[in-house]
Structures are given as C-alpha cells and as structure tokens.
Write a protein that holds these residues in place. Sequence first.
Motif, PDB file in Angstrom:
ATOM      1  N   THR A   3       0.802  -1.190   0.060  1.00 54.14           N
ATOM      2  CA  THR A   3       0.277   0.000  -0.103  1.00 54.14           C
ATOM      3  C   THR A   3       0.562   1.331   0.053  1.00 54.14           C
ATOM      4  O   THR A   3       1.932   1.163   0.611  1.00 54.14           O
ATOM      5  N   CYS A  36      -2.998   8.515  -8.926  1.00 50.94           N
ATOM      6  CA  CYS A  36      -3.229   7.211  -8.654  1.00 50.94           C
ATOM      7  C   CYS A  36      -2.191   6.295  -9.154  1.00 50.94           C
ATOM      8  O   CYS A  36      -1.696   5.427  -8.491  1.00 50.94           O
ATOM      9  N   THR A  40       0.620   3.622  -7.057  1.00 49.12           N
ATOM     10  CA  THR A  40       0.791   2.478  -7.558  1.00 49.12           C
ATOM     11  C   THR A  40       2.450   1.976  -7.472  1.00 49.12           C
ATOM     12  O   THR A  40       2.785   1.016  -7.095  1.00 49.12           O
ATOM     13  N   ASN A  76      -3.538   0.228  -3.188  1.00 48.46           N
ATOM     14  CA  ASN A  76      -3.527  -1.141  -2.563  1.00 48.46           C
ATOM     15  C   ASN A  76      -3.450  -2.382  -3.394  1.00 48.46           C
ATOM     16  O   ASN A  76      -4.265  -2.377  -4.297  1.00 48.46           O
ATOM     17  N   VAL A  78      -4.329  -5.730  -4.742  1.00 44.28           N
ATOM     18  CA  VAL A  78      -5.421  -6.654  -4.591  1.00 44.28           C
ATOM     19  C   VAL A  78      -5.252  -8.156  -5.134  1.00 44.28           C
ATOM     20  O   VAL A  78      -5.717  -8.912  -4.509  1.00 44.28           O
ATOM     21  N   ARG A  86      -2.346  -6.137  -9.563  1.00 45.75           N
ATOM     22  CA  ARG A  86      -3.529  -5.271  -9.771  1.00 45.75           C
ATOM     23  C   ARG A  86      -3.805  -4.482  -8.447  1.00 45.75           C
ATOM     24  O   ARG A  86      -3.660  -4.955  -7.506  1.00 45.75           O
ATOM     25  N   GLN A  88      -6.164  -1.598  -6.452  1.00 45.65           N
ATOM     26  CA  GLN A  88      -7.474  -1.026  -6.106  1.00 45.65           C
ATOM     27  C   GLN A  88      -6.786   0.612  -5.693  1.00 45.65           C
ATOM     28  O   GLN A  88      -5.983   0.795  -4.951  1.00 45.65           O
ATOM     29  N   ALA A  90      -7.880   4.840  -4.898  1.00 41.74           N
ATOM     30  CA  ALA A  90      -8.928   5.816  -4.560  1.00 41.74           C
ATOM     31  C   ALA A  90      -8.172   7.115  -4.052  1.00 41.74           C
ATOM     32  O   ALA A  90      -7.012   7.300  -3.874  1.00 41.74           O
ATOM     33  N   THR A 101     -12.131   6.577  -7.582  1.00 41.79           N
ATOM     34  CA  THR A 101     -11.805   5.144  -7.241  1.00 41.79           C
ATOM     35  C   THR A 101     -11.741   4.297  -8.639  1.00 41.79           C
ATOM     36  O   THR A 101     -12.301   4.681  -9.589  1.00 41.79           O
ATOM     37  N   GLU A 103      -9.384   0.844 -10.559  1.00 41.05           N
ATOM     38  CA  GLU A 103      -8.480  -0.302 -10.374  1.00 41.05           C
ATOM     39  C   GLU A 103      -7.319   0.024 -11.683  1.00 41.05           C
ATOM     40  O   GLU A 103      -7.634   0.596 -12.673  1.00 41.05           O
TER      41      GLU A 103
END
Length: 123
Positions: A3, A36, A40, A76, A78, A86, A88, A90, A101, A103
């Motif tokens: 995360t 975002c 990642t 995060n 997932v 992959r 998630q 937000a 939000t 993916e």
Amino acid sequence: MDTASITHVVTEADTAQALGSGDLAVLATPRVLAWCEEATCAALELAADRTSVGTRVELEHLAASPVGATVTATANVVHTDGRLVRFQVAAHDADGTLLATGEVRRVVVDRERFLARIPPVKD
C-alpha cells in the motif's frame, strides 16, 4: 510494501482547463489518474533492474476539487499473478470525500529488455 499514498495540492497546472480535458478550473481527471498511478508505483518495491508499466486503467472521477484542495491518492495491491499486479486505487480530499476510485493494472518488466524493444523514432 503493498500500500502507498501520495498527497498533492491542486494547482492551476492540474486543472481540466490546463490539461485540455475540459474548460473548468477544477482538478482534471487525467491528473487524478496520474496521481493514482504514482501511488501504484510507490507501492511496489522492485530491484533496480526492474520497473513496472501500466497496462489497464479503470477510474471513476466522482467529485470535483478546486485549486488549493489537498488530494491523497492511495493504491492497495489486491492481486498478483506472476508479473501482473492489480491495484485498487482511490483519491480523497482533506475532508475525506471520495473523489475517484478504480483499478490499475501494472506488469513488472526488466528495465533494459523493455527499452531495447522500443524502436527509435525515425526523422
């Protein structure tokens, strides 16, 4: 790390008007997506010879944010399957309002091998 969060303050350069994705002076969807994706990348701990590349994005931009707003994007992990990861993702403002939000999928690659496959631009 599975995360990561990054925080930015919305500037004029981050607006839909500045990025050409609209004509309003509010946080642009492409910038939310970039933040975002930045999260990642921060969530991955890779060896120096490895990197990751984005392969698929699904994002819902749910609320507008004005210039001056503080936005935190969180990613995060997932799911992992070999080189595929992959996330998630937000984005929230300082008041906790959910702004976006979705993916993001990334694939871990060997940095040099990946770059070697890209043909140079011809003049």
